[in-house]
Design an enzyme around this catalytic site. Structure first.
Site, PDB file in Angstrom:
ATOM      1  CG  ASP A 144      -1.701   1.243   1.436  1.00  0.00           C
ATOM      2  OD1 ASP A 144      -1.923   1.965   0.449  1.00  0.00           O
ATOM      3  OD2 ASP A 144      -2.091   1.515   2.588  1.00  0.00           O
ATOM      4  CD  GLU A 191      -3.991   7.249   0.582  1.00  0.00           C
ATOM      5  OE1 GLU A 191      -5.187   6.879   0.640  1.00  0.00           O
ATOM      6  OE2 GLU A 191      -3.093   6.758   1.294  1.00  0.00           O
ATOM      7  CG  HIS A 239      -2.481   0.664   7.035  1.00  0.00           C
ATOM      8  ND1 HIS A 239      -3.059   1.806   7.537  1.00  0.00           N
ATOM      9  CD2 HIS A 239      -2.289   0.896   5.708  1.00  0.00           C
ATOM     10  CE1 HIS A 239      -3.222   2.692   6.559  1.00  0.00           C
ATOM     11  NE2 HIS A 239      -2.766   2.149   5.434  1.00  0.00           N
TER      12      HIS A 239
END
Length: 349
Positions: A187, A221, A322
């Site tokens: 990510d 982001e 995450h």
């Protein structure tokens, strides 16, 4: 129909995740991406926030598309230098301390020096602390053990380490024979690798795009505002390419492209979603529709900032977001195929 080479994409992804880039300290990885695109003779420029915009001209210039993916990652900053010579952290991005317990890390000083360390519970030793397993994984209990001879705060400061220095986490990237890539920071570097390979494919094969298309490699982001600016007035469609979130109740998996219909910001544009589904079905691309309950993207940031655009979100399915993430090359491939056909398709209006 030829598509970007998936093996090359996986190798590029391995390189990208190996470049430290916590939000707020992304110049090194942006420079890497910039050089990649410049070697392809793609026009690029940096915005004032440090993000990178690349543009491929299209047949139609009155209407534009924008695609975005972000290179900034989760990370931390030095919050406090403890009397013991260990460091207290302040987190950058939305994750929990338990997800980084035991992780190797790197501290970068303001002068550019780098030191390695390990993120540990203060009460790690079970031979000393009876609550080692039960103590809360929190800012008060977690600390960085620096790999230098430091016995107090003064020793640490003599190395040049100070409050506000960035801390990045070791990606521990690995490509498996079965086609998986497991690493931190998939990510959203998986999506960045896909977009870079897509641009390369278009350039090397002299493929003409129907619309002028911008590619924003955003760098904020993870803190919510990476893709909310530098959108041309001609931009009609804005597609964020970011990870598909997996877990209980989710349909997203590690093998298909995930098309997000709604996240915490609300529904994505219905017409664009239907157009993406139609393209996937017409070209035999494996996909899943999904809702991400605790999620926001660069596209939702752009909508919140007031841009009059059609917005969407797709991406490869990423397990354990995450934390220590994983995806499969088939998800990378399906995402690349859908993006390929999307960029070459007619706009929905």
């Amino acid at each position: 129909m030829s598509y970007p080479n998936t093996t090359e994409t996986m190798n590029l992804l391995q390189e990208l995740v190996s470049i430290p880039s916590p939000t707020g300290n992304t110049n090194e990885v942006i420079t890497y991406v910039e050089k990649f695109l410049q070697e392809l003779q793609v026009d690029t420029y940096r915005n004032r926030k440090g993000g990178l915009i690349a543009t491929l001209p299209g047949v139609a210039t009155s209407k534009h598309r924008m695609l975005t993916a972000h290179v900034d990652t989760l990370g931390a900053m030095v919050k406090e230098i403890k009397p013991s010579g260990r460091l207290k952290l302040d987190l950058i991005g939305g994750f929990k301390y338990n997800s980084i317990e035991g992780e190797y890390c790197e501290i970068e000083t303001s002068s550019g020096r780098r030191f390695t360390g390990t993120i540990l519970m203060h009460q790690t030793s079970v031979h000393v602390y009876k609550d080692a397993g039960k103590a809360e994984r929190s800012q008060d209990n977690m600390e960085v053990r620096i790999d230098e001879v430091v016995k107090n705060a003064e020793d640490v400061r003599n190395l040049g380490i100070e409050v506000g220095d960035f801390v990045s986490f070791s990606p521990r990237v690995e490509l498996t024979p079965s086609g998986f890539i497991k690493s931190r920071h998939l990510d959203d570097k998986a999506s960045v690798a896909i977009l870079l390979q897509l641009i390369k494919h278009f350039k090397l094969n002299d493929i003409e795009l129907p619309y002028t298309t911008h590619f924003l490699i955003s760098n904020n982001e993870e803190i919510g505002y990476g893709g909310n600016s530098n959108i041309t007035p001609e931009t009609v469609e804005y597609l964020a390419v970011d990870m598909g979130a997996m877990g209980d109740g989710q349909s997203t998996d590690e093998y298909t492209v995930s098309i997000c219909v709604k996240d915490a910001s609300g529904p994505y544009h219905y017409g664009l979603r239907k157009s993406l589904v139609k393209l996937a079905e017409e070209h035999n691309i494996d996909y899943k529709l999904d809702i991400y309950p605790y999620y926001g993207s660069d596209a939702s940031a752009a909508i919140r900032s007031g841009h009059d655009i059609v917005h969407g979100l797709i991406g490869p399915g990423i397990d354990s977001s995450h934390a220590f993430e994983r995806t499969h090359q088939s998800s990378i491939e399906n995402t690349a195929k859908l993006l390929h056909h999307y960029v070459l398709s007619e706009m929905i209006r």
